[in-house]
Design a protein around this motif. Structure first.
Motif, PDB file in Angstrom:
ATOM      1  N   ASP A  69       1.325  -1.200   0.263  1.00  0.00           N
ATOM      2  CA  ASP A  69       0.395  -0.273  -0.227  1.00  0.00           C
ATOM      3  C   ASP A  69       1.062   1.612   0.112  1.00  0.00           C
ATOM      4  O   ASP A  69       0.521   2.194  -0.362  1.00  0.00           O
ATOM      5  CB  ASP A  69      -1.329   0.192   1.081  1.00  0.00           C
ATOM      6  CG  ASP A  69      -2.050  -1.068   1.128  1.00  0.00           C
ATOM      7  OD1 ASP A  69      -2.292  -1.317  -0.053  1.00  0.00           O
ATOM      8  OD2 ASP A  69      -2.935  -1.183   2.231  1.00  0.00           O
ATOM      9  N   ALA A 113       1.072   4.239  -2.827  1.00  0.00           N
ATOM     10  CA  ALA A 113       0.482   5.599  -2.676  1.00  0.00           C
ATOM     11  C   ALA A 113       1.673   6.045  -3.010  1.00  0.00           C
ATOM     12  O   ALA A 113       1.643   7.758  -3.558  1.00  0.00           O
ATOM     13  CB  ALA A 113       0.251   5.462  -0.880  1.00  0.00           C
ATOM     14  N   ALA A 128      -7.671   8.513  -5.510  1.00  0.00           N
ATOM     15  CA  ALA A 128      -8.311   9.109  -3.495  1.00  0.00           C
ATOM     16  C   ALA A 128      -9.079   7.171  -3.100  1.00  0.00           C
ATOM     17  O   ALA A 128      -9.386   7.580  -2.115  1.00  0.00           O
ATOM     18  CB  ALA A 128      -9.296  10.116  -3.818  1.00  0.00           C
ATOM     19  N   SER A 151     -10.531   4.573  -1.049  1.00  0.00           N
ATOM     20  CA  SER A 151     -11.461   4.550  -0.022  1.00  0.00           C
ATOM     21  C   SER A 151     -11.502   5.719   1.469  1.00  0.00           C
ATOM     22  O   SER A 151     -12.589   6.144   2.304  1.00  0.00           O
ATOM     23  CB  SER A 151     -10.998   3.646   1.447  1.00  0.00           C
ATOM     24  OG  SER A 151     -10.172   3.891   1.596  1.00  0.00           O
ATOM     25  N   LYS A 152     -10.832   6.843   0.572  1.00  0.00           N
ATOM     26  CA  LYS A 152     -10.504   7.986   1.516  1.00  0.00           C
ATOM     27  C   LYS A 152     -11.682   9.387   1.309  1.00  0.00           C
ATOM     28  O   LYS A 152     -11.785  10.006   2.216  1.00  0.00           O
ATOM     29  CB  LYS A 152      -9.402   8.653   1.250  1.00  0.00           C
ATOM     30  CG  LYS A 152      -8.632   7.922   1.866  1.00  0.00           C
ATOM     31  CD  LYS A 152      -7.072   8.857   1.738  1.00  0.00           C
ATOM     32  CE  LYS A 152      -5.691   7.817   2.010  1.00  0.00           C
ATOM     33  NZ  LYS A 152      -4.560   8.707   1.607  1.00  0.00           N
ATOM     34  N   LEU A 153     -12.548   8.629  -0.216  1.00  0.00           N
ATOM     35  CA  LEU A 153     -13.204   9.510  -0.569  1.00  0.00           C
ATOM     36  C   LEU A 153     -15.171   9.200  -0.077  1.00  0.00           C
ATOM     37  O   LEU A 153     -15.140   8.266  -0.101  1.00  0.00           O
ATOM     38  CB  LEU A 153     -13.413   9.643  -2.195  1.00  0.00           C
ATOM     39  CG  LEU A 153     -13.291  10.050  -3.214  1.00  0.00           C
ATOM     40  CD1 LEU A 153     -13.108   9.728  -4.604  1.00  0.00           C
ATOM     41  CD2 LEU A 153     -12.788  11.423  -2.794  1.00  0.00           C
ATOM     42  N   SER A 154     -15.281   9.920   0.722  1.00  0.00           N
ATOM     43  CA  SER A 154     -16.699   9.785   0.940  1.00  0.00           C
ATOM     44  C   SER A 154     -17.490   9.375   0.112  1.00  0.00           C
ATOM     45  O   SER A 154     -17.570   9.649  -1.114  1.00  0.00           O
ATOM     46  CB  SER A 154     -17.093  11.153   1.824  1.00  0.00           C
ATOM     47  OG  SER A 154     -17.592  11.954   1.310  1.00  0.00           O
ATOM     48  N   ARG A 181     -17.196  11.158  -3.420  1.00  0.00           N
ATOM     49  CA  ARG A 181     -17.774   9.918  -5.101  1.00  0.00           C
ATOM     50  C   ARG A 181     -18.628  10.561  -6.212  1.00  0.00           C
ATOM     51  O   ARG A 181     -18.464  10.133  -7.241  1.00  0.00           O
ATOM     52  CB  ARG A 181     -17.542   8.620  -4.062  1.00  0.00           C
ATOM     53  CG  ARG A 181     -17.253   7.480  -5.325  1.00  0.00           C
ATOM     54  CD  ARG A 181     -17.479   5.947  -5.051  1.00  0.00           C
ATOM     55  NE  ARG A 181     -16.000   6.153  -3.942  1.00  0.00           N
ATOM     56  CZ  ARG A 181     -15.008   6.353  -4.191  1.00  0.00           C
ATOM     57  NH1 ARG A 181     -14.518   5.936  -6.079  1.00  0.00           N
ATOM     58  NH2 ARG A 181     -13.627   5.448  -3.695  1.00  0.00           N
TER      59      ARG A 181
END
Length: 102
Positions: free
Chosen positions: A5, A9, A70, A72-75, A79
């Motif tokens: 991961d 990144a 982004a 899973s960091k996007l709400s 999204r």
């Protein structure tokens, strides 16, 4: 040793900072209106001399890259705005998906 991961990144951060991709307008992905996001991406793609493909493909690629980066960091709400921006981009370029007319 770094995790997969972490390496992923680092790669996407490097692509974003050092890529020869088109230059985007500041904070384009923070806009709340999908149509404004699409219009900004279209302007950037059509002005760019650094893009590697036609404007539509370059604009859609940048949007998709951002969404994927982004992750899973996007709400869910954010999204949804960005996915609707894809639809707006398709409209701007006359590339709407054919819908069943049944």
């Amino acid at each position: 040793m770094s995790s997969p991961d972490h390496k992923s990144a680092q790669w996407s951060d490097n692509v974003t900072k050092r890529s020869n991709a088109m230059t985007l307008e500041r904070d384009v992905f923070k806009l709340d209106d999908p149509a404004e996001i699409a219009a900004s991406l279209k302007r950037s793609a059509e002005r760019s001399r650094r893009r590697k493909s036609e404007p539509y493909r370059s604009a859609m690629s940048m949007l998709t890259f951002y969404i994927n980066r982004a992750g899973s960091k996007l709400s869910d709400e954010r999204r949804d705005v960005l996915e609707r921006a894809k639809d707006e981009l398709r409209k701007l370029y006359g590339r709407e998906l054919a819908r069943n007319a049944n």
